[in-house]
Motif scaffolding. Structure first.
Motif, PDB file in Angstrom:
ATOM      1  N   UNK A  93       1.009  -1.141  -0.175  1.00  0.00           N
ATOM      2  CA  UNK A  93      -0.074   0.258   0.171  1.00  0.00           C
ATOM      3  C   UNK A  93       0.764   1.374   0.077  1.00  0.00           C
ATOM      4  N   UNK A  94       1.766   1.362   0.859  1.00  0.00           N
ATOM      5  CA  UNK A  94       2.658   2.647   1.028  1.00  0.00           C
ATOM      6  C   UNK A  94       3.341   2.752  -0.499  1.00  0.00           C
ATOM      7  N   UNK A  95       4.103   1.571  -1.081  1.00  0.00           N
ATOM      8  CA  UNK A  95       4.726   1.656  -2.102  1.00  0.00           C
ATOM      9  C   UNK A  95       3.857   2.260  -3.380  1.00  0.00           C
ATOM     10  N   UNK A  96       2.579   1.633  -3.559  1.00  0.00           N
ATOM     11  CA  UNK A  96       1.566   2.173  -4.289  1.00  0.00           C
ATOM     12  C   UNK A  96       1.405   3.534  -4.045  1.00  0.00           C
ATOM     13  N   UNK A  97       1.056   4.080  -2.830  1.00  0.00           N
ATOM     14  CA  UNK A  97       0.708   5.430  -2.774  1.00  0.00           C
ATOM     15  C   UNK A  97       1.763   6.570  -3.022  1.00  0.00           C
ATOM     16  N   UNK A  98       3.123   5.600  -2.669  1.00  0.00           N
ATOM     17  CA  UNK A  98       4.402   6.664  -2.924  1.00  0.00           C
ATOM     18  C   UNK A  98       4.618   6.871  -4.312  1.00  0.00           C
ATOM     19  N   UNK A  99       4.346   5.894  -5.353  1.00  0.00           N
ATOM     20  CA  UNK A  99       4.477   5.884  -6.551  1.00  0.00           C
ATOM     21  C   UNK A  99       3.491   6.990  -7.239  1.00  0.00           C
ATOM     22  N   UNK A 100       2.240   6.787  -6.902  1.00  0.00           N
ATOM     23  CA  UNK A 100       1.258   7.728  -7.267  1.00  0.00           C
ATOM     24  C   UNK A 100       1.473   9.151  -7.013  1.00  0.00           C
ATOM     25  N   UNK A 101       1.873   9.674  -5.664  1.00  0.00           N
ATOM     26  CA  UNK A 101       2.158  10.706  -5.205  1.00  0.00           C
ATOM     27  C   UNK A 101       3.155  11.414  -5.918  1.00  0.00           C
ATOM     28  N   UNK A 102       4.258  10.598  -6.042  1.00  0.00           N
ATOM     29  CA  UNK A 102       5.557  11.214  -6.563  1.00  0.00           C
ATOM     30  C   UNK A 102       5.341  11.359  -8.061  1.00  0.00           C
ATOM     31  N   UNK A 103       4.843  10.530  -8.801  1.00  0.00           N
ATOM     32  CA  UNK A 103       4.407  10.741 -10.113  1.00  0.00           C
ATOM     33  C   UNK A 103       3.451  11.959 -10.259  1.00  0.00           C
ATOM     34  N   UNK A 104       2.480  12.432  -9.716  1.00  0.00           N
ATOM     35  CA  UNK A 104       1.663  13.393  -9.684  1.00  0.00           C
ATOM     36  C   UNK A 104       2.558  14.668  -9.358  1.00  0.00           C
TER      37      UNK A 104
END
Ligand SMILES: [Zn+2]
Ligand SMILES: [Zn+2]
Length: 180
Positions: free
Chosen positions: A137-148
């Protein structure tokens, strides 16, 4: 470098009007007070001479490209905008740090996005996914936030590079396009 440029833009004074500032053009012409300059009425129009503005809130003359910030409650030299992210105005003296802050934020968020990309791709594959549910979950969230963040900061960076190359500011483009 990201933290250095961030704290530089937060802590550097964006530039205030020197006390008792007078337009230099009056000194060159031997004119002390623009209010009684009747003898200069017939002078040919000077394209470099901008109308001197006055700030009613600060009760002082405004140099060219200076704007009053209602958040800071004072006039700021070559004000670009008041930035809530850095809790400061972005003006003549800290604009360089602001640009560097955008650049390093873009590099940092891009680096995190690229390093998490293999984990993100593995998330959608059919095979066995390593890691606990909280790690996923944290990996998924970190990826989406950093991409945005990387994409929005890139847009902001491109906008400010085009502003610098045209020698203009956000305020001048948005609110005073007829003056410059
Ligand atoms: Zn002012
Ligand atoms: Zn401000």
């Amino acid at each position: 470098m990201l933290l250095w440029s961030y704290f530089s833009v937060v802590l550097t004074d964006p530039g205030s009007v020197p006390p008792n500032w007078r337009p230099a053009i009056d000194e060159e012409r031997g004119e002390a007070d623009p209010l009684n300059g009747s003898e200069f009425i017939n002078l040919p129009a000077d394209p470099t001479h901008q109308r001197i503005r006055f700030c009613r809130k600060c009760n002082q003359l405004k140099p060219p490209r200076c704007h009053h910030c209602s958040v800071c409650g004072r006039c700021v030299l070559k004000m670009d905008h008041h930035c809530v992210w850095v809790v400061n105005c972005v003006g003549a003296l800290n604009y360089k740090y602001f640009l560097l802050f955008l650049f390093y934020t873009f590099l940092e968020t891009s680096l995190v996005t690229l390093s998490l990309l293999p984990h993100f791709i593995a998330f959608f594959s059919d095979g066995e996914i390593p890691g606990t549910p909280s790690t996923l979950a944290t990996t998924f969230l970190a990826f989406v936030l950093n991409l945005a963040f990387a994409l929005s900061v890139l847009g902001f960076l491109i906008m400010h590079i085009s502003l610098v190359s045209a020698n203009t500011t956000t305020i001048e483009v948005l609110y005073f396009p007829y003056l410059y």
